[in-house]
Design an enzyme around this catalytic site. Structure first.
Site, PDB file in Angstrom:
ATOM      1  N   LEU A 431     -20.121  84.523  -1.047  1.00  0.00           N
ATOM      2  CA  LEU A 431     -21.354  85.304  -1.119  1.00  0.00           C
ATOM      3  C   LEU A 431     -22.581  84.477  -0.770  1.00  0.00           C
ATOM      4  CD1 LEU A 431     -20.748  87.356  -4.382  1.00  0.00           C
ATOM      5  CD2 LEU A 431     -20.664  88.180  -2.036  1.00  0.00           C
ATOM      6  N   GLN A 454     -24.355  77.693  -0.221  1.00  0.00           N
ATOM      7  CA  GLN A 454     -23.532  77.558  -1.399  1.00  0.00           C
ATOM      8  C   GLN A 454     -24.313  76.834  -2.477  1.00  0.00           C
ATOM      9  OE1 GLN A 454     -19.809  75.834  -0.414  1.00  0.00           O
ATOM     10  NE2 GLN A 454     -19.502  77.102   1.376  1.00  0.00           N
ATOM     11  N   GLY A 455     -23.820  76.957  -3.700  1.00  0.00           N
ATOM     12  CA  GLY A 455     -24.508  76.372  -4.833  1.00  0.00           C
ATOM     13  C   GLY A 455     -24.366  74.873  -4.880  1.00  0.00           C
ATOM     14  N   GLY A 456     -25.310  74.253  -5.574  1.00  0.00           N
ATOM     15  CA  GLY A 456     -25.256  72.817  -5.719  1.00  0.00           C
ATOM     16  C   GLY A 456     -24.044  72.393  -6.520  1.00  0.00           C
ATOM     17  N   GLY A 458     -21.460  74.691  -7.300  1.00  0.00           N
ATOM     18  CA  GLY A 458     -20.321  75.573  -7.066  1.00  0.00           C
ATOM     19  C   GLY A 458     -20.574  76.565  -5.962  1.00  0.00           C
ATOM     20  N   THR A 459     -19.494  77.219  -5.555  1.00  0.00           N
ATOM     21  CA  THR A 459     -19.527  78.264  -4.535  1.00  0.00           C
ATOM     22  C   THR A 459     -19.243  79.600  -5.202  1.00  0.00           C
ATOM     23  OG1 THR A 459     -18.691  76.693  -2.926  1.00  0.00           O
ATOM     24  CG2 THR A 459     -18.565  79.021  -2.338  1.00  0.00           C
ATOM     25  N   VAL A 460     -19.948  80.645  -4.787  1.00  0.00           N
ATOM     26  CA  VAL A 460     -19.788  81.967  -5.386  1.00  0.00           C
ATOM     27  C   VAL A 460     -18.998  82.847  -4.421  1.00  0.00           C
ATOM     28  CG1 VAL A 460     -20.946  83.960  -6.390  1.00  0.00           C
ATOM     29  CG2 VAL A 460     -21.970  81.693  -6.594  1.00  0.00           C
ATOM     30  N   ASP A 574     -35.326  76.971 -14.718  1.00  0.00           N
ATOM     31  CA  ASP A 574     -35.225  76.921 -13.250  1.00  0.00           C
ATOM     32  C   ASP A 574     -35.536  78.297 -12.656  1.00  0.00           C
ATOM     33  OD1 ASP A 574     -34.890  75.636 -10.841  1.00  0.00           O
ATOM     34  OD2 ASP A 574     -32.734  75.929 -10.778  1.00  0.00           O
TER      35      ASP A 574
END
Length: 652
Positions: A431, A454-456, A458-460, A574
């Site tokens: 996503l 993608q996340g720092g 993790g990946t969603v 954040d």
């Protein structure tokens, strides 16, 4: 000694083989279907009495079966039709009937006729069917063509037809009348001037309903695959009278252990009485019904034969014979060899069962141990500790406020379930809703922000659970203790939040290679993408002024809830446009609580390592390391400016 044992074993095997062969012959005799001395098959078709092939083997002329030796392979025939099967229990016979056809190129035209004499075509299991466009099919109920019915079908192209449907478009059908013993089938092309290349010929035929299903390909040439005949079901009975009229007559055909059954068509049929089996039309008594062999030993068994019976021994027993060779008794063998074989088989079975049980227990224990190690490695103990602290804070909050405002802990998913939901975490399911974070230490800035989709940490992925629910699944990139603590912190924080403008955490999985979080699926991406990433997301809609005001109000409401209404106050730490998700109605949901902190009831600020995104970071928090709710308010102010101007937040 060994050779002597081997000779005894060979004799035992030979005796056992002769006994089994004898039993097989006896069983075959007990299942005799034809009269004694009569041929009971023609090629691979069984011919049971009252049907028969030669004189004296059938009950009356209508039941004569001709085994046509001129055909290769042999074909049994009755009334001019090839017989495929005869059932004495259902009173049915399956036979091949011919197909009528007519072609537009004036090829030879064929009619289809059949005359069964005494028997009738089944009205419940057959249908008359016609195939073709511009087709008129007639079904005459007498061979002299004096009475009949029919149906018609029309179409202009193959696409007009429906596979499996004979409603009049390319295929039509009618029911078969009761008592039909002879018929003639014809078919005509109505308009020969209209030549249809996809349907050069039309067909009509009688057929067993369960054996035919219409296909559009039949319009091209139904006979292209060698189809010249089709199966039809024929009902047969004995004579023309009812059971009451013939049960005491000399012509009564049922055996002494059979019952008479009236039919819906003239005549009757027979069936075996309860406790008996075999051919009910043969005058044979089941002598084994009362087991006359029961006095021959516990291992004896009775095998019925035509007009008699035989006693034999079950497997594992041996036969004792009289001096004249007649059977006398069944004895259980006392041979040591048998005991050794049986004991060895039992011991081997026990050993194999024990080994399998131990191996299964070892594998299960190893699997459970691996899951426990993964649980610890992924921060499970840290989660247990935080949840315990949360329970203590919750009890304090409940005592002082009089009620709880949170919700129960999240669902625990299995690694197998989440892998299946994301097609094994396929790239097409990404996503791109993760976010990066900056950690600010005493010695300067440790840049860990990942500038990507993608996340720092993790990946969603988008996933679909087994119940059909669509979810977002967050998976870490690598195994790292600090990253796992971020995930565990997010579980604890989100598990006590229940607000419409905060993304809901549905569950987690820690007994996996890397920890996994399961969120509700928010369909419309992030606020940052709608404001700043229109080149990469051309489908993004330009946010109207009303939408921006509503988004600002939604975020403000969620922060007010986190700061003042949650069981334990929460500082998000954040707040930024990347962490604001939008649903299909452009309503905002605050996400990514990996950096968030719970504030004990008796405190208003926390001393903690500075963490957040630099452009949104509260300068006072940056300088003092004192985290308060005002830090979120400052970040929200930057977000408001971003909404008002449409510009990215930047350092000055």
């Amino acid at each position: 000694m060994a050779s002597h044992v081997l000779e005894k074993f060979q004799c035992f095997v030979l005796l056992l083989w002769l006994q089994l062969a004898s039993q097989e012959k006896m069983v075959a005799a007990s299942r005799q279907i034809a009269k004694p001395g009569c041929q009971d098959t023609c090629e691979d078709v069984s011919i049971p009495y009252p049907f028969g092939i030669s004189d004296g083997c059938f009950i009356e002329e209508a039941f004569e079966i001709k085994c046509n030796n001129s055909m290769n392979p042999l074909k049994p025939m009755s009334g001019g039709l090839n017989v495929l099967n005869i059932s004495i229990f259902a009173g049915e016979m399956t036979a091949e009937v011919y197909i009528a056809n007519d072609c537009s190129d004036n090829r030879e035209r064929y009619e289809a006729r059949a005359n069964l004499r005494k028997f009738t075509f089944s009205e419940t299991k057959n249908k008359f069917i016609a195939i073709g466009c511009n087709t008129l099919a007639l079904f005459f109920l007498r061979s002299d063509l004096s009475i009949g019915t029919g149906c018609s079908s029309f179409c202009n192209k193959v696409d007009d037809t429906i596979n499996g449907s004979c409603s009049g478009i390319g295929c039509c059908e009618i029911a078969v009348p009761s008592g039909l013993s002879a018929y003639a089938a014809t078919v005509d092309i109505v308009n020969r001037s209209t030549s249809l290349s996809f349907n050069p010929c039309s067909y009509s035929f009688l057929v067993e309903d369960s054996s035919f299903k219409f296909s559009s390909s039949y319009l091209k040439d139904f006979k292209s695959s060698g189809t010249e005949t089709l199966p039809a079901v024929v009902d047969w009975t004995i004579g023309n009278e009812t059971c009451d009229a013939v049960v005491n007559s000399m012509s009564y055909a049922c055996g002494p252990n059979s019952a008479c059954i009236n039919s819906t068509i003239p005549g009757y049929r027979c069936k075996c009485l309860k406790g008996y089996e075999g051919n009910p039309y043969l005058n044979d008594i089941d002598e084994c019904h009362d087991n006359p062999c029961k006095g021959k030993g516990s291992g004896s068994t009775c095998i019925n034969t035509m007009g008699s019976y035989n006693c034999s021994c079950k497997y594992g027993y041996r036969s004792q014979f009289n001096d004249d060779g007649t059977f006398e008794y069944c004895l259980l063998p006392e041979s040591k060899l048998n005991k050794i074989v049986v004991g060895g088989c039992l011991g081997l079975s026990l050993l194999l069962g024990t080994c399998f049980g131990l191996y299964w227990a070892y594998r299960k224990r190893k699997h459970m141990k691996l899951k426990e190690e993964l649980y610890k490695q992924n921060g499970g103990l840290f989660l247990d500790r935080l949840l315990k602290e949360r329970e203590e804070d919750t009890e304090t909050s409940t005592d002082s406020s009089g009620g709880k405002k949170g919700r129960s802990i999240v669902t625990i998913y299995t690694e197998k379930e989440l892998s299946k939901a994301t097609n094994n975490y396929h790239d097409s399911r990404i996503l791109g809703l993760g976010v990066g974070v900056l950690l600010l230490g005493d010695q300067g800035i440790d840049y860990r922000q990942v500038i990507s989709t993608q996340g720092g940490f993790g990946t969603v992925y988008k996933g679909t659970l087994s119940n059909g629910e669509v979810v977002a699944i967050k998976k870490t990139k690598v195994i790292d203790r600090k990253q796992n603590e971020q995930f565990i912190n997010e579980i604890v924080v989100l598990s006590q939040i229940n607000h419409r403008n905060v993304v809901q955490l549905l569950g987690c999985c820690l007994k996996s290679t890397v920890p996994l979080l399961v969120y509700e699926y928010v369909t419309n991406g992030t606020l940052s993408q709608h404001l700043h990433d229109r080149e990469n997301r051309p489908e993004s809609v330009l946010l109207m002024w009303e939408d921006r005001l509503r988004i600002a109000a939604d975020v403000a409401g969620s922060l007010a809830y986190l700061h003042a209404e949650a069981i334990i106050p929460i500082i998000h730490r954040d707040v930024k446009s990347c962490n604001i998700l939008l649903d299909s109605d452009y309503k905002a949901k605050v996400s990514d609580f990996g950096a968030s902190r719970l504030i004990p009831i008796d405190q208003t600020e926390l001393n903690t390592l500075v963490q957040g995104t630099l452009e949104y970071l509260d300068p006072e928090y940056h300088l003092s390391d004192q985290l308060t709710q005002k830090s979120d308010v400052y970040s929200f102010g930057v977000l408001l400016a971003e909404l008002l101007t449409g510009n990215k937040a930047a350092l000055t």
